[in-house]
Each structure stands twice: as C-alpha cells, then as structure tokens.
Design an enzyme around this catalytic site. Structure first.
Site, PDB file in Angstrom:
ATOM      1  N   ALA A 244       5.116   5.964   3.575  1.00 25.75           N
ATOM      2  CA  ALA A 244       5.097   5.376   4.915  1.00 25.75           C
ATOM      3  C   ALA A 244       6.049   6.160   5.808  1.00 25.75           C
ATOM      4  CB  ALA A 244       5.512   3.918   4.841  1.00 25.75           C
ATOM      5  N   LEU A 245       5.744   6.205   7.086  1.00 23.49           N
ATOM      6  CA  LEU A 245       6.610   6.915   8.039  1.00 23.49           C
ATOM      7  C   LEU A 245       7.733   6.046   8.581  1.00 23.49           C
ATOM      8  CD1 LEU A 245       4.420   9.018  10.507  1.00 23.49           C
ATOM      9  CD2 LEU A 245       6.040   9.837   8.818  1.00 23.49           C
TER      10      LEU A 245
ATOM     11  N   ARG B  96       6.814  -9.304  10.175  1.00 22.72           N
ATOM     12  CA  ARG B  96       6.419  -9.651   8.815  1.00 22.72           C
ATOM     13  C   ARG B  96       7.245  -8.866   7.792  1.00 22.72           C
ATOM     14  NH1 ARG B  96       0.244  -8.712   7.145  1.00 22.72           N
ATOM     15  NH2 ARG B  96       1.060  -6.588   7.056  1.00 22.72           N
TER      16      ARG B  96
ATOM     17  N   ARG C 152      -5.495   4.334   5.462  1.00 23.34           N
ATOM     18  CA  ARG C 152      -6.126   4.768   4.217  1.00 23.34           C
ATOM     19  C   ARG C 152      -5.641   3.923   3.033  1.00 23.34           C
ATOM     20  NH1 ARG C 152     -10.074   8.044   1.612  1.00 23.34           N
ATOM     21  NH2 ARG C 152      -9.124   9.107  -0.119  1.00 23.34           N
ATOM     22  N   GLY C 153      -4.348   3.644   3.009  1.00 22.00           N
ATOM     23  CA  GLY C 153      -3.796   2.845   1.904  1.00 22.00           C
ATOM     24  C   GLY C 153      -4.453   1.471   1.825  1.00 22.00           C
ATOM     25  N   GLU C 154      -4.692   0.861   2.988  1.00 22.89           N
ATOM     26  CA  GLU C 154      -5.324  -0.459   3.013  1.00 22.89           C
ATOM     27  C   GLU C 154      -6.777  -0.374   2.537  1.00 22.89           C
ATOM     28  OE1 GLU C 154      -3.628  -3.116   3.649  1.00 22.89           O
ATOM     29  OE2 GLU C 154      -1.842  -2.287   4.618  1.00 22.89           O
TER      30      GLU C 154
ATOM     31  N   THR D 182      -5.164  10.694   8.565  1.00 20.57           N
ATOM     32  CA  THR D 182      -4.985   9.347   9.120  1.00 20.57           C
ATOM     33  C   THR D 182      -3.811   9.356  10.088  1.00 20.57           C
ATOM     34  OG1 THR D 182      -3.760   8.804   7.124  1.00 20.57           O
ATOM     35  CG2 THR D 182      -6.037   8.086   7.231  1.00 20.57           C
TER      36      THR D 182
ATOM     37  N   SER E 238       0.811  -1.219   0.000  1.00 20.01           N
ATOM     38  CA  SER E 238       0.000   0.000   0.000  1.00 20.01           C
ATOM     39  C   SER E 238       0.843   1.267   0.000  1.00 20.01           C
ATOM     40  CB  SER E 238      -0.946   0.004   1.208  1.00 20.01           C
ATOM     41  OG  SER E 238      -0.206   0.065   2.410  1.00 20.01           O
ATOM     42  N   HIS E 239       2.114   1.164   0.320  1.00 20.56           N
ATOM     43  CA  HIS E 239       2.993   2.334   0.281  1.00 20.56           C
ATOM     44  C   HIS E 239       4.124   2.157  -0.739  1.00 20.56           C
ATOM     45  CE1 HIS E 239       0.886   3.267   4.005  1.00 20.56           C
ATOM     46  NE2 HIS E 239       1.189   4.515   3.745  1.00 20.56           N
TER      47      HIS E 239
ATOM     48  N   ASP F 287       4.491   1.620  13.043  1.00 22.84           N
ATOM     49  CA  ASP F 287       3.978   2.739  12.246  1.00 22.84           C
ATOM     50  C   ASP F 287       2.486   2.485  12.127  1.00 22.84           C
ATOM     51  OD1 ASP F 287       3.224   4.558  10.318  1.00 22.84           O
ATOM     52  OD2 ASP F 287       4.615   3.833   8.783  1.00 22.84           O
TER      53      ASP F 287
END
Lengths: 337, 337
Positions: A122-123, A307, A185-187, A159, A46-47, A177
């Site tokens: 992503a942060l 993961r 939001r990405g998901e 978000t 997603s990122h 994170d």
C-alpha cells in the site's frame, strides 16, 4: 471468524522468518514486514500478510534481491533519488524518507524518485509517515499494466495508486490512497479468491466485454474510475512514476516480467511539501482544521481513513485472522529445507 | 451558425476595449484578454469571450483591481509566491511563470503560489506555457463552493480543476484540464443558457435531490466525478490551493463574496518539474513518446487535447461565432459613458 488468529507480533515473526528463509537480510525482511503489518493493523487485508507469497515469488525467481543495499543520492537541490538495486520497495522507501523530508524543509517542495524497486505494498504508509513529520506528501507508483485507458479494451496503465497525506493538529494525518482503477487490484483478487461478484463498470473480460466475474476481471482488464478523467490521472501517474524518472511504464513492466503473482520492477515518485515554507507561517494548520470541521458538518460526509483509524485502535489489542490456507502456504514457503 | 462572427483579432480588440473601459490598465487588460483568446482559438467556448461579462462584474463591484501590480517573491529556494494585489489572475500568472520555471530548472521541482487573485479562466493555458518550455506542470485552483463532497448534499469544494502538461517532442504539449465536478461549471452554465438537459449523475438541486435540469444544477450543487475518489481529489485541491498557501477555501470564498456572476478571490498552485533534473538525462522525452505511441495503438483511445489542436489549426483562419446577445452585452459593458 474462520481462519487462524494472529497478533501483530506473531504476524511480524511469521513474515520475517518467511522472508529470511527466502533470501532476505534483516534490513529487507524488517522493512517489507513492517508495511504488511501496518496494513493488517489498519484492517487493510488486501495489502497485509496476503501479499507475503507474492513477495516470496519475486525473491525466488531471482528478480528481486533480498540483500540489496539501496543507494541514496541528492541529484538536484530538491530531488532525492534512491536506486533500490532491485530491492523490494519498502527498504528503498525507508532510506529515502528522511533525505526527502530534509530537502523539502530546505527548499519548500522536493521529490523522491525511486527506481529499480519491486513494489506491491500500500502507498498510504509512506505519505502518512511524511505527514506525521508535518509535511504534505503526494505519492504515485506504476505497476504491471492492468487498467485500460478510457475508450480502450487493453491494459495500458498500472492500477497506479495516488496517495496523499496532510498533517492534522491532533491525531493521525489525513490520508487517502486510491487506485485509478474503479476497484483496487487487491480487492479484485480477494473477491476472486472468495468467489464474490464485482459491481458493474469495474472490469472487462479478456475479450474486452464488460464482466462482473472477479476471476474474469483478473484475467481481463480493469477500468479507470470516473471514465476519461480517471484515465487522464492514470496517464499522468505513468508519466511521473515512469517517464520522468527513467523507470518502466506499466506496459513495459508487463512485457519484461513473467506474470507469476510476484511484483514487477517499477518506479515511484513522492512529492513532499513543507507548508511552513509557503508564506502562511503556521496558519495553514488551524486553517485546514477549520476546513475539515466544515466538511464534517454535513451528514454523510466522512474524512478518508476513519475506518483504518478505528481498526488501528482495535487490532493491536485483539489481533486479526488470516485464512488457514494462507497460513499453511506461508509456513510451507518458510520451510525451505 | 447563428450569432456574430469574429476573428481572433477582432475578439481581442473587443475584450481589451471592454476591460479598459471598466478600469483595467493595459497590462491587466492584455493578460486577461489573452487567456480568453487562447480558449476561443482552441474552441473552448465556455472559457472564451463568454467570460468577459464575469470579469467586468468582478471589476465593477470593486473586488478586483484592474490596475493592480502583482508582487513576485521567491520565498523559499523552490517556492515562488505572487501576491496578485487583487488583480484578475492572468497577470499574476504571467508574472510568476518565468520565476517558477527558473526555480524548477535550478532545484528540479518548484511551486508557484498565487494569492489575492480572481480566477475564472481555464487552467490549461498555464500548464501548456510551462510545458512548451520543456517542463512538466501540474496546476490546481479553488473557486466558489459549487461541488458537494461524496455523501453530502451541500457545496463545499470549488469545481477545482487540475491541469497537467507534459512536453512532446513534436507539436504542442500533452495537456489535460479537468474539473473535479462530473461536468465543468462553464459547461453547465452553457447548457442552462441554451436550455439543454444535463446527463444524470451530474448535479443535485437546491433541495439535495438529483436533477438533470441545468438551471436547477446552477442553483443547486454539482457532484464530483468518480464518487469518493473524485471527492478526495477535490479535497486535496482545496488543501493545496487554499490551506497550503493561506488563501480562502471555496466555502470561505462563497461566504465572503456576493454571488453576482463575477469571480471570487482564491488561490492557485502550480508545481513545475524539470525532467532533466531527475536522473534520466534527456531520455524521458523519447521514452514518453513511445508510451504515447503505445496508447494510440488501441482503437478508441485518444490523447487529451486533440480536439483543441484541431480547432487551433482552423479557428485562427476562419474565426468563430458568439451569440448576438453576448456581443450586445459586451458592447453595452464597453460603453460606460
């Protein structure tokens, strides 16, 4: 798996070409590409390259400047400010990281304020890079208004992810994170694209009613995790990433910015902490390793990042897939003749 | 309402007498009393005089030293350390607050590390006092192990409150103070005392099974709010309030300390931020007021602290009630002849 197979190197080339074709100089194109590649390397679809069309939109509409040169200034003994000059965020972050780390090592704790940037990455890569240098880091950023405060039905907070990094004795830092929305939001965007339903409690539709339809959630509003407690954290992040540094609150970003799939201008704050300036010498490292070991004695308990680290061992060798439609879109965005 | 009626002044006298009778010097007795009185003034029963017997236990068993003189040291340009010398936390906090504020005004951001203290008070008075001086503050503390990590069944984290304060233009600062447990330990203790059931999802019993029985929850383990996200925040707080500063993690505090209703030794960290050192001059204040006004446009949305502020207007005039049994217990604890 369906779709186009890419190595990380191929994805890197695809991204740099596309960003360069859309007005980025090499510094900007490389910096933006690198955060997407880090996400793909860790399996964070997603990122990853999924975000490239959004970056291109942000450039094409003229909001972001792909040739911006961020200005770094230490405005207080423990505060570094980067004025991104409307760059995409990753270059501003690259320029601010070392000055932040140096300030934190001198003073014990320091903050990096990033303004006039366009953030949609992503942060975690930011706090991970600081933690790899032996510091603890906490990063927060705002975005467009997408999340309702507890008790409300209209988007008010971004978000607003919070990312935290802590150095480990062996291996990559401990990093989490997490968005203040129940689901990132990405998901939700990925679920809408793939036609998957959302769990309950994730979102309200445009009329303020609970929904499990991902597209209705995209058109509606996300809910904060943990009710009013998550909502308080979302509010705190707005105050730090916008109020503190003179950048736009999420509701202002939304009002200022066309909702075209690109990024809105916003701020970010990273706090870096040098543990060996806190009075326990180097003891903190063994001590926190003992804490992690104690956590892992419990069946069912995992440390965040496991993961990602597993994917990090696999994907650089095996590559990854993106949907054919995304690949075609990127090629079309690159061919700007 | 049943019970004994007290004015704040009467409660103050009751508390100082009781603490003095149990070995506190005047500085310690006044500091500890003041945080309980602030809680009662704001209607926070669970952190009010209800805590006095716990303080007395902590003193009587010899863990805490009611005559301790905290030692304050600026160990890094932006780090103030208070060694409480085994005092009850409030005196250490009083001694560290001004040095923290001065450091933050100089450097932009600073941290206060508190070690060798016994903490069982609410956190919000600490961030409120700093925010009343125009700074933003974030406080975290660990305690005994009472909360299971997400996926686990055994206590590993403290209830680990996080308190945040932000100055307002008019009136008291915006302040929230929330445990990482779904429900604060103090609230669960009150429910157990009064025989009330808990909502679902708050706790597991001693066997690791979900329970709504408040006493079973006291004997079992609390759950973090928001699942793994709240759990991550609990872990972060352990790392900051224990790992960073060389104090005990909650699981170590539990192992070191008899479970006698008193406090365990632990650490606390407060980060103070001087907004006018962040590049937006005084603009942050009006800007954040506009943000709060925008939030309050939504029906159903409230800012944290409203109930406390309403009680603060009422209770100093009207006083409050404590259960007769608590009053008798305090008198018995005071009569140490």
């Amino acid at each position: 798996m369906a779709g186009i197979h890419l190595t990380l190197e191929a994805a890197r080339g695809l991204s740099v070409s596309c960003l360069t074709a859309n007005g980025c100089d090499d510094d900007n194109a490389q910096a933006v590409t690198e955060v997407m590649i880090k996400a793909e390397r860790d399996g964070c679809t997603s990122h990853g390259i999924f975000r490239l069309p959004g970056y291109v939109k942000t450039l094409r509409c003229g909001r972001a400047d792909g040739k911006a040169v961020p200005v770094v200034e230490r405005i207080s003994p423990a505060v570094v400010r980067v004025d991104g000059q409307n760059c995409l965020a990753p270059l501003a972050l690259d320029r601010g990281r070392q000055p932040l780390i140096e300030a934190a090592r001198e003073t014990g704790i320091a903050a990096l304020s990033l303004v006039r940037i366009f953030h949609m990455a992503a942060l975690w890569p930011e706090v991970e890079a600081i933690a790899e240098d032996g510091l603890c880091a906490l990063a927060v950023t705002s975005s467009r208004a997408l999340v309702a405060p507890a008790g409300g039905t209209k988007a008010m907070f971004g978000t607003n992810p919070m990312a935290f990094g802590w150095p480990r004795r062996d291996g990559p830092p401990l990093v989490f994170d997490q968005a203040v929305s129940v689901m990132a939001r990405g998901e939700v965007m990925i679920a809408a694209r793939d036609g998957h339903a959302l769990p309950e409690g994730v979102a309200l539709d445009a009329d303020g009613n609970p929904t499990t339809d991902a597209q209705a959630a995209v058109d509606g509003v996300l809910l904060p995790f943990g009710g009013y407690k998550g909502s308080s954290i979302g509010m705190m992040i707005e105050l730090l990433a916008a109020g503190l540094i003179g950048e736009t609150f999420a509701y202002e970003t939304t009002a200022n910015t066309a909702d075209d799939g690109g990024a809105g201008r916003g701020g970010e704050v990273i706090i870096a902490i040098a543990p060996n300036r806190f009075g326990d010498g180097e003891g903190w490292l063994d001590h926190s390793e003992a804490f992690f070991a104690e956590m892992l004695k419990q069946d069912g308990v995992r440390l965040p990042g496991g993961r990602r680290h597993a994917e990090r061992a696999r994907i650089p060798k095996e590559g990854f897939h993106i949907p054919g439609s995304l690949h075609e879109k990127i090629l079309a965005l690159t061919n700007t003749e």
